[in-house]
Design a protein around this motif. Structure first.
Motif, PDB file in Angstrom:
ATOM      1  N   LYS A  90     -46.856-122.963  49.263  1.00 67.50           N
ATOM      2  CA  LYS A  90     -46.011-122.988  48.245  1.00 67.50           C
ATOM      3  C   LYS A  90     -46.414-122.783  46.826  1.00 67.50           C
ATOM      4  O   LYS A  90     -45.813-122.101  46.056  1.00 67.50           O
ATOM      5  CB  LYS A  90     -45.130-124.603  48.240  1.00 67.50           C
ATOM      6  CG  LYS A  90     -44.529-124.707  49.462  1.00 67.50           C
ATOM      7  CD  LYS A  90     -44.059-126.016  49.542  1.00 67.50           C
ATOM      8  CE  LYS A  90     -43.077-126.181  50.691  1.00 67.50           C
ATOM      9  NZ  LYS A  90     -42.286-127.500  50.781  1.00 67.50           N
ATOM     10  N   ARG A 137     -44.987-119.844  44.369  1.00 68.27           N
ATOM     11  CA  ARG A 137     -44.151-120.221  43.053  1.00 68.27           C
ATOM     12  C   ARG A 137     -45.097-119.161  41.892  1.00 68.27           C
ATOM     13  O   ARG A 137     -44.546-118.812  40.965  1.00 68.27           O
ATOM     14  CB  ARG A 137     -44.504-121.723  42.604  1.00 68.27           C
ATOM     15  CG  ARG A 137     -43.750-122.560  43.404  1.00 68.27           C
ATOM     16  CD  ARG A 137     -43.849-123.945  43.487  1.00 68.27           C
ATOM     17  NE  ARG A 137     -43.194-124.721  44.220  1.00 68.27           N
ATOM     18  CZ  ARG A 137     -43.229-126.067  44.711  1.00 68.27           C
ATOM     19  NH1 ARG A 137     -44.531-126.894  44.183  1.00 68.27           N
ATOM     20  NH2 ARG A 137     -42.543-126.823  45.431  1.00 68.27           N
ATOM     21  N   ARG A 140     -41.622-116.444  43.419  1.00 72.13           N
ATOM     22  CA  ARG A 140     -40.758-116.627  44.784  1.00 72.13           C
ATOM     23  C   ARG A 140     -40.319-117.718  45.263  1.00 72.13           C
ATOM     24  O   ARG A 140     -40.963-118.900  44.937  1.00 72.13           O
ATOM     25  CB  ARG A 140     -41.453-115.679  45.985  1.00 72.13           C
ATOM     26  CG  ARG A 140     -41.937-114.263  45.487  1.00 72.13           C
ATOM     27  CD  ARG A 140     -42.692-113.651  46.587  1.00 72.13           C
ATOM     28  NE  ARG A 140     -42.043-113.441  47.703  1.00 72.13           N
ATOM     29  CZ  ARG A 140     -42.489-113.146  48.807  1.00 72.13           C
ATOM     30  NH1 ARG A 140     -43.969-112.981  49.079  1.00 72.13           N
ATOM     31  NH2 ARG A 140     -41.643-112.820  50.007  1.00 72.13           N
ATOM     32  N   ALA A 141     -39.352-117.885  45.966  1.00 73.78           N
ATOM     33  CA  ALA A 141     -38.742-119.266  46.600  1.00 73.78           C
ATOM     34  C   ALA A 141     -39.818-119.663  47.676  1.00 73.78           C
ATOM     35  O   ALA A 141     -40.811-119.175  48.149  1.00 73.78           O
ATOM     36  CB  ALA A 141     -37.487-118.871  47.393  1.00 73.78           C
ATOM     37  N   ASP A 142     -39.755-121.146  47.689  1.00 76.63           N
ATOM     38  CA  ASP A 142     -40.771-122.039  48.382  1.00 76.63           C
ATOM     39  C   ASP A 142     -40.709-121.402  49.968  1.00 76.63           C
ATOM     40  O   ASP A 142     -41.746-121.567  50.874  1.00 76.63           O
ATOM     41  CB  ASP A 142     -40.636-123.507  48.329  1.00 76.63           C
ATOM     42  CG  ASP A 142     -41.087-124.067  47.042  1.00 76.63           C
ATOM     43  OD1 ASP A 142     -41.600-123.355  46.259  1.00 76.63           O
ATOM     44  OD2 ASP A 142     -40.775-125.113  46.980  1.00 76.63           O
ATOM     45  N   ASN A 143     -39.710-120.904  50.409  1.00 77.62           N
ATOM     46  CA  ASN A 143     -39.448-120.536  51.834  1.00 77.62           C
ATOM     47  C   ASN A 143     -39.506-119.155  51.903  1.00 77.62           C
ATOM     48  O   ASN A 143     -38.915-118.759  53.245  1.00 77.62           O
ATOM     49  CB  ASN A 143     -38.038-121.226  52.256  1.00 77.62           C
ATOM     50  CG  ASN A 143     -36.749-120.490  51.689  1.00 77.62           C
ATOM     51  OD1 ASN A 143     -36.912-119.865  50.520  1.00 77.62           O
ATOM     52  ND2 ASN A 143     -35.795-120.959  52.122  1.00 77.62           N
ATOM     53  N   ALA A 144     -39.992-118.208  51.146  1.00 82.61           N
ATOM     54  CA  ALA A 144     -39.929-117.050  51.214  1.00 82.61           C
ATOM     55  C   ALA A 144     -41.063-116.292  52.251  1.00 82.61           C
ATOM     56  O   ALA A 144     -41.239-115.083  52.569  1.00 82.61           O
ATOM     57  CB  ALA A 144     -40.240-116.387  50.029  1.00 82.61           C
ATOM     58  N   ASN A 187     -44.322-111.726  53.682  1.00 79.27           N
ATOM     59  CA  ASN A 187     -43.437-112.736  54.205  1.00 79.27           C
ATOM     60  C   ASN A 187     -44.397-113.791  55.269  1.00 79.27           C
ATOM     61  O   ASN A 187     -43.660-114.837  55.762  1.00 79.27           O
ATOM     62  CB  ASN A 187     -42.462-112.268  55.328  1.00 79.27           C
ATOM     63  CG  ASN A 187     -41.472-111.203  54.168  1.00 79.27           C
ATOM     64  OD1 ASN A 187     -41.537-109.930  54.427  1.00 79.27           O
ATOM     65  ND2 ASN A 187     -40.522-111.696  53.292  1.00 79.27           N
TER      66      ASN A 187
END
Length: 207
Positions: free
Chosen positions: A4, A8, A12-16, A195
């Motif tokens: 995470k 960040r 990028r988003a935490d779930n990316a 990813n």
């Protein structure tokens, strides 16, 4: 390491991205605490070793995801298709055809990723970058759905250009998932759009 935090820092988003814990060659007493802590995605290098390690416990964890990240021989295609949820190391025509045949026979379809030898290193597996487009098309022609690309860049020098190249290959072939980045370069990989990072040492320690 923190996925995470790395995301960040990359904006990028935490779930990316997802984390594949590389459990290959690790003893079970080292893997078990990670599993009991709630992690459910693991990477293995060899079909037989993975089956011996995970076979006895696989049914206890219905949300477990097992990824084959090492080279696959065609004579192991049936076992790989039957056992793994993801096969990340497809890199030869013979393997692609064998997997496609087994998917038809077994009615089970693991996610398929193609490994690209992004640094064109003779000691590493993977399709060469200049041959990747044609190979992706051929694999799709056999009926395989290609969910992603995977690479292991050279250990020397900057990794960013290699990750950028893999991203370009993926983009022009309509592939969204990039499995790139390991313990020592995952933050760079995340900045280039990875990813999925494959981390062993930073989780389990040195083998």
């Amino acid at each position: 390491m923190s996925l995470k935090k790395g995301l960040r820092r990359a904006g990028r988003a935490d779930n990316a991205a997802i984390l594949t814990a590389v459990s290959k060659t690790q003893p079970w007493e080292v893997i078990r605490p990670v599993l009991e802590a709630g992690h459910r995605r693991f990477g293995e290098n060899r079909v037989q070793e993975a089956m011996e390690r995970w076979g006895p416990v696989k049914d206890q964890y219905p949300d477990l995801t097992l990824c084959l990240i090492g080279p696959l021989q065609s004579n192991k295609a049936a076992e790989a298709v039957g056992f793994f949820d993801v096969i990340e190391s497809v890199d030869r025509d013979k393997i692609a055809r064998a997997i496609a045949d087994e998917i038809q026979k077994q009615g089970r379809a693991p996610e398929i990723q193609i490994q690209v030898n992004i640094g064109e290193e003779p000691q590493k597996a993977g399709i060469l970058p200049l041959e990747a487009d044609a190979f992706i098309a051929a694999a799709r022609g056999y009926g395989l759905t290609i969910s992603g690309l995977m690479c292991i860049p050279p250990v020397d020098g900057p990794r960013g250009p290699y990750f950028a190249l893999l991203r370009k290959i993926a983009e022009r072939n309509g592939i969204a998932h990039l499995s790139m980045g390991m313990s020592d370069d995952y933050e760079t990989a995340l900045r280039f759009g990875s990813n999925e990072i494959r981390v062993g040492t930073a989780i389990f320690g040195s083998r």
